[in-house]
Write a protein that holds these residues in place. Structure first.
Motif, PDB file in Angstrom:
ATOM      1  N   MET A  22      30.308 -29.364 -40.194  1.00  0.00           N
ATOM      2  CA  MET A  22      30.182 -30.050 -38.906  1.00  0.00           C
ATOM      3  C   MET A  22      31.497 -29.950 -38.134  1.00  0.00           C
ATOM      4  SD  MET A  22      28.120 -33.516 -40.057  1.00  0.00           S
ATOM      5  CE  MET A  22      29.272 -33.892 -41.401  1.00  0.00           C
ATOM      6  N   GLY A  23      31.385 -29.821 -36.823  1.00  0.00           N
ATOM      7  CA  GLY A  23      32.585 -29.706 -36.015  1.00  0.00           C
ATOM      8  C   GLY A  23      32.463 -30.425 -34.694  1.00  0.00           C
ATOM      9  N   ALA A  24      33.485 -30.271 -33.863  1.00  0.00           N
ATOM     10  CA  ALA A  24      33.491 -30.870 -32.534  1.00  0.00           C
ATOM     11  C   ALA A  24      32.491 -30.161 -31.631  1.00  0.00           C
ATOM     12  CB  ALA A  24      34.898 -30.776 -31.940  1.00  0.00           C
ATOM     13  N   ALA A  25      32.216 -30.741 -30.486  1.00  0.00           N
ATOM     14  CA  ALA A  25      31.303 -30.118 -29.528  1.00  0.00           C
ATOM     15  C   ALA A  25      31.761 -28.699 -29.209  1.00  0.00           C
ATOM     16  CB  ALA A  25      31.240 -30.953 -28.251  1.00  0.00           C
TER      17      ALA A  25
ATOM     18  N   THR B  33      25.313 -27.464 -30.507  1.00  0.00           N
ATOM     19  CA  THR B  33      25.686 -28.554 -29.616  1.00  0.00           C
ATOM     20  C   THR B  33      24.558 -28.784 -28.620  1.00  0.00           C
ATOM     21  OG1 THR B  33      28.013 -27.899 -29.773  1.00  0.00           O
ATOM     22  CG2 THR B  33      27.402 -29.347 -27.945  1.00  0.00           C
ATOM     23  N   VAL B  34      24.220 -30.036 -28.365  1.00  0.00           N
ATOM     24  CA  VAL B  34      23.197 -30.327 -27.366  1.00  0.00           C
ATOM     25  C   VAL B  34      23.660 -29.794 -26.013  1.00  0.00           C
ATOM     26  CG1 VAL B  34      22.002 -32.164 -26.119  1.00  0.00           C
ATOM     27  CG2 VAL B  34      22.306 -32.329 -28.603  1.00  0.00           C
ATOM     28  N   GLY B  35      22.874 -28.907 -25.432  1.00  0.00           N
ATOM     29  CA  GLY B  35      23.220 -28.275 -24.165  1.00  0.00           C
ATOM     30  C   GLY B  35      23.522 -26.799 -24.287  1.00  0.00           C
TER      31      GLY B  35
ATOM     32  N   VAL C 221      23.832 -37.375 -34.155  1.00  0.00           N
ATOM     33  CA  VAL C 221      23.927 -38.477 -33.191  1.00  0.00           C
ATOM     34  C   VAL C 221      24.924 -38.156 -32.084  1.00  0.00           C
ATOM     35  CG1 VAL C 221      24.392 -40.935 -32.903  1.00  0.00           C
ATOM     36  CG2 VAL C 221      23.222 -40.117 -34.965  1.00  0.00           C
ATOM     37  N   ALA C 222      26.016 -37.501 -32.442  1.00  0.00           N
ATOM     38  CA  ALA C 222      27.030 -37.138 -31.447  1.00  0.00           C
ATOM     39  C   ALA C 222      26.566 -36.011 -30.536  1.00  0.00           C
ATOM     40  CB  ALA C 222      28.325 -36.735 -32.154  1.00  0.00           C
ATOM     41  N   GLY C 223      25.562 -35.258 -30.970  1.00  0.00           N
ATOM     42  CA  GLY C 223      25.150 -34.062 -30.225  1.00  0.00           C
ATOM     43  C   GLY C 223      26.050 -32.876 -30.496  1.00  0.00           C
TER      44      GLY C 223
ATOM     45  N   SER D 177      19.071 -37.016 -25.585  1.00  0.00           N
ATOM     46  CA  SER D 177      20.458 -37.181 -26.018  1.00  0.00           C
ATOM     47  C   SER D 177      20.775 -36.350 -27.250  1.00  0.00           C
ATOM     48  CB  SER D 177      20.751 -38.658 -26.339  1.00  0.00           C
ATOM     49  OG  SER D 177      20.730 -39.445 -25.172  1.00  0.00           O
ATOM     50  N   GLN D 178      19.765 -36.080 -28.092  1.00  0.00           N
ATOM     51  CA  GLN D 178      20.026 -35.446 -29.377  1.00  0.00           C
ATOM     52  C   GLN D 178      19.205 -34.183 -29.637  1.00  0.00           C
ATOM     53  OE1 GLN D 178      20.863 -39.788 -31.495  1.00  0.00           O
ATOM     54  NE2 GLN D 178      19.881 -38.216 -32.706  1.00  0.00           N
ATOM     55  N   ASP D 179      18.120 -33.967 -28.928  1.00  0.00           N
ATOM     56  CA  ASP D 179      17.247 -32.815 -29.204  1.00  0.00           C
ATOM     57  C   ASP D 179      17.945 -31.485 -28.964  1.00  0.00           C
ATOM     58  OD1 ASP D 179      15.163 -34.544 -29.701  1.00  0.00           O
ATOM     59  OD2 ASP D 179      14.073 -34.117 -27.849  1.00  0.00           O
TER      60      ASP D 179
END
Length: 542
Positions: A500-503, A240-242, A477-479, A255-257
């Motif tokens: 793939m899953g939720a944040a 997850t981004v962050g 794209v969603a991060g 936003s995506q890195d």
């Protein structure tokens, strides 16, 4: 970023010097040997296996580090000439010796203590160059480590060197060739040498697959971990981004890195992610209160992790390749037999974010790159200067493709521009809340699965990538997090399944991916054939 096809289309995707032996992209692979030395003592060993040997006194970090350096010389610079390692850390042996001294004094830092790791060449790591593959930064040595590198060193890891990549993480041209950089040349797929390694974390995927390090670190904006992991037969985890700080990484899109582990097993990815994750005041995205920075992802390795799970299969992605579709059908059966409920699912907004994603990246690339260059006192400070450099040194920097994306990004205004604000909001909403989140909620799913991509394509420097398509775009794209695990082969070329899953659902994805991996054991080490024609005829789907 793995943007392996022309725009506008869906955006899926021991000296401290460059290694002199790197093959240039126009060199022929026809004379490359069909195999590599098979007597490597630590081939296919997990980090826990290596750590256990060191704990028993059967191995030390210095010996292990030297073994990897020797193997890099033998098959990356010599032999098949994979060209995945762009630079070696001149202090690698010294770092290993220090970790050995700490071990003797009962000061082991954790499960990564003394473990050699390679980093993608867009991550700051002293005393090495950080170039993003560009000759414009060939002499640029950042003064400090990236936050994630500090985390790795604090955990006891040995930084072995840097890996080659698609130049500027594949955000320079609309028809680039993945795995090529002006500084490093063309990286080769270790399974079949004339096939592409995907990108942009090409060297990281190839190096870990070929056992040139215990593990590697890649970065992704859209597919740059997942795609090269899949086509090189390894595990790739895009967080997850962050979750992992981006401070000290040459950026494309804030936003995506993200950076993430590329390993030969899910267990190694979990160990590495535990070390990488951490809050960093220099990266505001890591201050999100939704995740627990003390989480140990290794505790999520459960052999029965599929039991009771509800998984949605994105069957529309089966069109990527018939062998990928067949392998997915096999994967679905494995999961159902393990106690999972697998149902067909469809992201209702699939692909509707493409134009908005490109727009936000063009804006964010210019702003983020110029901020990085200025803060680090790089020899070039602006995107305009980089464009000018490439124009001045066209023969070395642009022998095969141009810099259309650079030029498009340079024409953009600031981040206060209304078109940027609208594009960013639209892309994230369509891929996240109205995309993955809505799909998971509609059928109460734990995760979505799809083929990561198709088998590796022929490297084509004149025409660029012949990219077959991707199943991972929504998460990028969603991060949100995504995890690819080997699931089979097509004519000896690896195929990967992506979860793939939720944040912040990395732990659940690790449970699912680990259970699937333990049941299938689909990874096969590379064989270094020069071409498919040279490989003995076998069944297409293996």
């Amino acid at each position: 970023m793995n943007r392996s096809y022309r725009l506008p289309l869906s955006l899926a995707l021991l000296l401290c010097l460059p290694l002199v032996a790197c093959q240039r992209a126009d060199d022929s692979s026809s004379n490359a040997p069909a195999d590599a030395p098979t007597d490597f003592a630590y081939a296919e060993m997990d980090i826990s296996d290596l750590q256990a040997r060191m704990q028993r006194g059967e191995l030390d970090s210095r010996t292990l580090t030297q073994a990897y350096l020797d193997r890099i010389a033998a098959i990356d610079q010599g032999g098949p000439q994979l060209n995945s390692v762009i630079e070696l850390n001149p202090d690698a042996i010294k770092e290993a010796a220090l970790r050995d001294a700490e071990r003797k004094n009962n000061a082991v830092r954790g499960p990564l203590h003394g473990i050699p790791i390679l980093l993608k060449d867009n991550i700051d790591a002293t005393p090495m160059v950080n170039s993003a593959g560009s000759l414009a930064l060939k002499d640029f040595r950042p003064a400090t480590d990236a936050f994630l590198v500090r985390r790795l060193r604090e955990a006891g890891a040995v930084i072995l060197g840097k890996t080659n990549l698609s130049e500027w993480a594949n955000f320079r041209s609309t028809h680039s060739t993945s795995g090529w950089s002006a500084r490093g040349g063309q990286t080769r797929n270790p399974y079949v040498l004339d096939r592409n390694p995907c990108g942009s974390s090409a060297g990281s995927g190839v190096a870990v697959s070929a056992n040139l390090a215990a593990a590697t670190i890649g970065t992704e904006t859209d597919g740059s971990i997942i795609c090269p992991a899949a086509v090189n037969g390894v595990v790739g985890l895009k967080p997850t981004v962050g979750l992992v700080s981006r401070d000290g990484i040459i950026p494309i899109s804030f936003s995506q890195d993200t950076a993430g582990p590329m390993t030969r097993s899910v267990s190694d990815a979990a160990l590495l992610l535990t070390a990488l994750a951490g809050r960093d005041p220099a990266d505001p995205a890591t201050t999100n209160a939704a995740w627990n920075s003390t989480l140990d992802y290794h505790t999520r390795l459960k052999a029965n992790g599929l039991k009771g799970a509800r998984i949605g299969v994105l069957r529309s992605k089966f069109a990527i390749h018939p062998d990928a579709a067949a392998a997915m059908e096999g994967a679905i059966k494995v999961m159902r037999d393990a106690g999972a409920t697998v149902v067909d699912a469809q992201i209702p907004t699939d692909g509707q974010w493409d134009d908005a994603e490109l727009e936000l990246m063009l804006f964010e690339f210019k702003a983020g790159l110029e901020r990085y260059l200025a803060r680090h006192d790089a020899p070039v400070k602006t995107l305009s200067q980089l464009i000018g450099y490439n124009q001045q040194y066209t023969t070395s920097e642009m022998p095969y493709f141009g810099q259309e994306l650079f030029e498009q990004a340079n024409a953009k205004g600031g981040l206060g521009d209304s078109s940027y604000i609208s594009a960013r909001s639209l892309a994230r909403r369509l891929a996240g809340p109205e995309g993955i989140d809505a799909t998971l909620k509609a059928q109460q799913l734990d995760a979505l699965i799809a083929p990561a991509t198709g088998p590796a394509w022929l490297t084509d420097l004149k025409a660029g990538d012949h990219f077959p398509g991707a199943g991972y775009g929504a998460a990028a794209v969603a991060g949100y997090p995504s995890l690819t695990v080997p699931m089979g082969h097509s004519d000896g070329l690896p195929l990967g399944i992506v979860f793939m899953g939720a944040a912040w659902s990395e732990g659940r994805l690790i449970e699912l991916g680990y259970a699937y991996e333990q049941l299938t054991r689909a990874r096969k080490p590379p064989e270094y054939w020069p071409s498919l024609q040279a490989r003995p005829a076998r069944k297409s789907r293996e």
